[in-house]
Enzyme design. Structure first.
Site, PDB file in Angstrom:
ATOM      1  N   HIS A 104       9.283   4.458   0.495  1.00 50.24           N
ATOM      2  CA  HIS A 104       9.241   4.776  -1.148  1.00 50.24           C
ATOM      3  C   HIS A 104       9.716   6.082  -1.566  1.00 50.24           C
ATOM      4  CE1 HIS A 104       4.778   5.681  -0.602  1.00 50.24           C
ATOM      5  NE2 HIS A 104       5.176   5.889  -1.860  1.00 50.24           N
TER       6      HIS A 104
ATOM      7  N   ASP B  95       7.495   2.620   6.299  1.00 56.16           N
ATOM      8  CA  ASP B  95       7.745   3.155   5.551  1.00 56.16           C
ATOM      9  C   ASP B  95       7.517   4.632   5.521  1.00 56.16           C
ATOM     10  OD1 ASP B  95       7.571   3.825   2.634  1.00 56.16           O
ATOM     11  OD2 ASP B  95       5.578   3.070   1.989  1.00 56.16           O
TER      12      ASP B  95
ATOM     13  N   SER C 178       2.596  10.908  -0.628  1.00 52.12           N
ATOM     14  CA  SER C 178       3.112  10.420   1.078  1.00 52.12           C
ATOM     15  C   SER C 178       4.249  10.514   1.125  1.00 52.12           C
ATOM     16  CB  SER C 178       3.940   9.172  -0.645  1.00 52.12           C
ATOM     17  OG  SER C 178       2.611   8.301  -0.929  1.00 52.12           O
TER      18      SER C 178
HETATM   19  N1  ARG Z   1       0.748   2.720  -2.938  1.00 52.09           N
HETATM   20  C1  ARG Z   1       1.827   3.062  -2.192  1.00 52.09           C
HETATM   21  C2  ARG Z   1       1.658   4.626  -3.335  1.00 52.09           C
HETATM   22  O1  ARG Z   1       0.644   4.672  -4.178  1.00 52.09           O
HETATM   23  C3  ARG Z   1       3.463   3.073  -2.236  1.00 52.09           C
HETATM   24  C4  ARG Z   1       3.755   2.863  -3.309  1.00 52.09           C
HETATM   25  C5  ARG Z   1       5.233   2.347  -2.939  1.00 52.09           C
HETATM   26  N2  ARG Z   1       5.087   1.108  -2.511  1.00 52.09           N
HETATM   27  C6  ARG Z   1       4.924  -0.123  -3.035  1.00 52.09           C
HETATM   28  N3  ARG Z   1       5.673  -1.712  -3.120  1.00 52.09           N
HETATM   29  N4  ARG Z   1       5.618   0.083  -4.617  1.00 52.09           N
HETATM   30  O2  ARG Z   1       2.689   5.249  -3.888  1.00 52.09           O
HETATM   31  N1  ASP Z   2       1.603   5.880  -2.368  1.00 52.86           N
HETATM   32  C1  ASP Z   2       1.078   7.443  -2.585  1.00 52.86           C
HETATM   33  C2  ASP Z   2       2.266   8.329  -2.982  1.00 52.86           C
HETATM   34  O1  ASP Z   2       3.465   7.967  -2.980  1.00 52.86           O
HETATM   35  C3  ASP Z   2       0.171   7.683  -1.800  1.00 52.86           C
HETATM   36  C4  ASP Z   2      -1.765   8.146  -1.957  1.00 52.86           C
HETATM   37  O2  ASP Z   2      -1.996   7.456  -3.723  1.00 52.86           O
HETATM   38  O3  ASP Z   2      -2.648   7.141  -1.468  1.00 52.86           O
HETATM   39  O4  ASP Z   2       2.552   9.598  -2.989  1.00 52.86           O
END
Ligand code: ARG
Ligand code: ASP
Length: 677
Positions: free
Chosen positions: A85, A207, A613
């Site tokens: 991502h 990921d 991330s």
């Molecule tokens: N929650 C994670 C972060 O805040 C991963 C986000 C990317 N994945 C998604 N399905 N949108 O960035």
């Molecule tokens: N998914 C988040 C990021 O893209 C990490 C988090 O918020 O725990 O940095």
């Protein structure tokens, strides 16, 4: 300066007193103050191994990736791992209908197949330096930054505030512009579970994506050139393939973006009872419109995939955050803490009153900025028109417009405009709707009717319309002019958080200082601000609900259980099904619960946030055991309150990464340049 020395001494005392907590994101240059605690928990290296300006250290293998994520170097030839991502934009930009790397994945078969990513940068920290005393002594920050930038090729520098400005640090980076895509799994692995599983454990997302840093032949940062060669880093991570078990030490080294550990009850109240709920409701409406259009039209599904993911990511996080803040009683706890502070520090109690008064002065203004961003600014076409009206460079205008209209659907935008214009009027604080905007709405029979009028009459909903036409003569220009005061307002309030509005923040400086002198039990770490940090903890499951324990490791069995060709988020590639049936896992297979399987993700107690991330997750020997990518549902409030019992970060197991590269990608040759242990 005496006061500062006192502050540092107090810090060290506080650290000693709470050696048990896994909470905190620590500055690498000060990690020696934590090293005893880290070693007692299983860390085997020294503070110098983590961060040193005299020799190569682990910090030389960590990069700030694309200005908002973290990545890690895993070979002597600049091979870089980050999240799928985090690489998403670069992968999407390299994709087209004929070669859709998002859908199909991509593996460079040789160096010449590594694809340059325009605009993608990574930054490696050269050093960080406490310059509080220098600034207090009268040196100018600009001069310090300018001198640091002049130190070497590709150097960048910035001064960052710690503890609300009680300390200032200089950060010096080397910025590399030639970064190339080496490989990525298909989205059905890299984004497996999609938005459905996002912020959720158990998780089965692969990921990750793979890049390489290129440098000039003399190993300096350089713009893209055929003559460039793989960057030879001062240090790269060795990789442990031995796996992890519950209780094992974990350390995370990366660039967390934003936490608000020390905010007062007024700020928590704003987040949990106004800002988050309003933003959630507005995004629910936008997402409903987008999702409905995506379901009707396959083209739209692809066009809006990234937008949907971005909007849904924060939308879902805020929901968990509100629940978490309620569950933990954060608001009441903060109020009680403040009452205790005031009672025990009568001479400092005015700081809380001053903070309270500052919130009263600024909440409406900050809220209006957030509301504007989530409503009128979420309407896409007028944003483009505003850009086009200001654009001087025609070529750039064309490029930006081409990129924009490729993923634009005027029907969706009109529907969003209808809703967001009327929501803005409904939710705007009294007296904040610009007169010109009210007049436009009134002249056309209300906000929704005006939105229809706008989309019926504008010729700016297509590339040709925008590039061939005169934006300033278009119907949308009138709208842009009417909301201009809101753009100005928003830029006046464009701070990281409400509490960073200078009129509020100036009171945090003495308040946090007073807290540090008063609350000796508390381990004070500077809030995350996208500077390099270390967090450490251990691999651990947790009790999700009464009687419901979540184990810390997931496996291929879970992927197969979710696999469903009819559900987009759970439709895995056939190659993965085939490997599963054949059980040909090679060296990546493990025995778990008397089954032969492949490890996929695990969780740990590391304190992380957005920006972490892609961060390397290391074992006690500093070897790479996984790549951080998310937090669990019950952790989503951790930017405000970190709960030791519940908060877990989610990591893709390095063995799954290697398994996918090797068995699914057929790119096992990449492993040859890594150091696997
Ligand atoms: N929650 C994670 C972060 O805040 C991963 C986000 C990317 N994945 C998604 N399905 N949108 O960035
Ligand atoms: N998914 C988040 C990021 O893209 C990490 C988090 O918020 O725990 O940095």
């Amino acid at each position: 300066m005496i006061k500062r020395t006192l502050l540092l001494a107090l810090l060290t005392v506080a650290v000693g007193a709470t050696a048990v907590a896994d909470k905190g994101m620590w500055l690498p240059s000060l990690i020696s103050s934590r090293i005893k605690d880290m070693r007692s928990k299983g860390f085997r290296l020294t503070a110098e191994d983590i961060y040193s300006i005299n020799k190569a250290s682990l910090k030389d293998a960590v990069v700030l990736f694309d200005g908002g994520c973290t990545g890690e170097i895993v070979s002597p030839e600049g091979l870089l791992l980050t999240n799928h991502h985090c690489g998403y934009d670069a992968i999407q930009a390299l994709s087209s209908v004929d070669h859709d790397y998002l859908t199909d994945g991509y593996w460079a078969k040789s160096r010449s197949g590594e694809l340059p990513c325009k605009g993608l940068q990574v930054a490696i920290l050269v050093r960080m330096e406490d310059i509080t005393d220098r600034l207090a002594g009268g040196e100018s920050a600009e001069a310090i930054v300018a001198a640091a930038k002049a130190e070497g090729k590709g150097y960048a520098a910035a001064v960052e505030q710690m503890y609300y400005g009680n300390e200032q640090y200089l950060f010096v980076y080397r910025v590399f512009d030639d970064v190339r895509l080496v490989g990525t799994p298909p989205s059905s692995i890299g984004k497996f579970g999609g938005d459905t599983d996002n912020w959720i454990w158990p998780r089965h997302t692969g990921d990750f994506s793979v890049f390489r840093i290129y440098a000039s032949p003399d190993n300096e940062p350089a713009a893209y050139s055929k003559a460039n060669v793989p960057y030879r880093p001062a240090r790269h991570f060795e990789i442990s393939t031995r796996g992890v078990g519950e209780g094992d030490f974990t350390m995370i080294y990366g660039f967390p973006g934003n936490t608000q550990e020390y905010i007062t009850s007024d700020a928590v109240d704003y987040i949990a009872n106004l800002s988050d709920p309003v933003k959630i409701a507005l995004r629910t409406e936008r997402l409903d419109i987008i999702r409905e259009a995506q379901q009707r039209d396959a083209k739209v599904r692809i066009q809006y995939a990234a937008k949907h993911a971005t909007i849904a990511n924060a939308w879902k996080k805020w929901q968990g955050e509100v629940l978490g803040i309620r569950r933990l009683g954060t608001l009441d706890k903060k109020r009680a803490y403040e009452a205790r502070f005031a009672a025990e520090n009568p001479s400092q109690a005015f700081l809380l009153d001053s903070l309270h008064a500052a919130y009263e002065r600024n909440i409406t203004g900050y809220y209006l900025r957030e509301l504007f961003n989530e409503t009128l600014r979420a309407i896409e076409m007028p944003q483009m028109v505003r850009f086009a009206m200001a654009a001087r460079d025609h070529e750039r205008k064309r490029t930006v417009a081409a990129e924009f209209y490729k993923n634009y659907d005027a029907g969706i935008d009109r529907a969003i405009a209808r809703r967001m214009m009327s929501e803005f009027v409904r939710l705007a604080p009294e007296g904040t709707v610009p007169d010109a905007l009210s007049a436009l709405f009134a002249a056309h029979g209300g906000a929704e009717a005006y939105a229809d009028y706008l989309y019926d009459n504008s010729s700016m909903t297509t590339f040709d319309g925008l590039v061939g036409g005169d934006a300033s003569a278009d119907a949308a220009a009138e709208f842009v002019a009417a909301v201009e005061p809101l753009y100005e307002h928003a830029s006046r309030y464009a701070y990281r958080n409400l509490s960073n509005v200078p009129d509020i923040e100036r009171w945090y400086r003495p308040y946090v200082k007073a807290l540090m002198e008063w609350d000796r039990e508390r381990a004070f770490f500077p809030d995350a601000n996208l500077t390099l940090r270390v967090a450490y903890g251990k691999v651990a499951g947790y009790e999700y609900a009464d009687g419901e324990y979540h184990r810390p490791q997931t496996t291929l069995e879970g992927i197969i259980a979710k696999d469903n060709p009819d559900i987009y988020d759970y439709d895995i590639p056939q190659s993965l099904r085939d490997v599963y049936s054949s059980k040909q896992y090679g060296r990546w297979g493990i025995d778990l619960d008397s089954r032969r399987t492949v490890p996929v993700c695990f969780i740990a107690t590391n304190h992380t946030t957005g920006g972490n991330s892609g961060s390397p997750v290391l074992n006690g020997r500093g070897e790479l055991i996984g790549i951080n990518f998310d937090r669990t549902w019950l952790s989503t409030m951790s930017d405000v309150e970190f709960d030791e019992d519940m908060c877990r970060n989610i990591i893709v197991d390095i063995r799954y990464v290697l398994f996918v590269i090797d068995r699914i990608g057929g790119a096992g040759y990449l492993l040859d340049e890594m150091r696997l242990k």
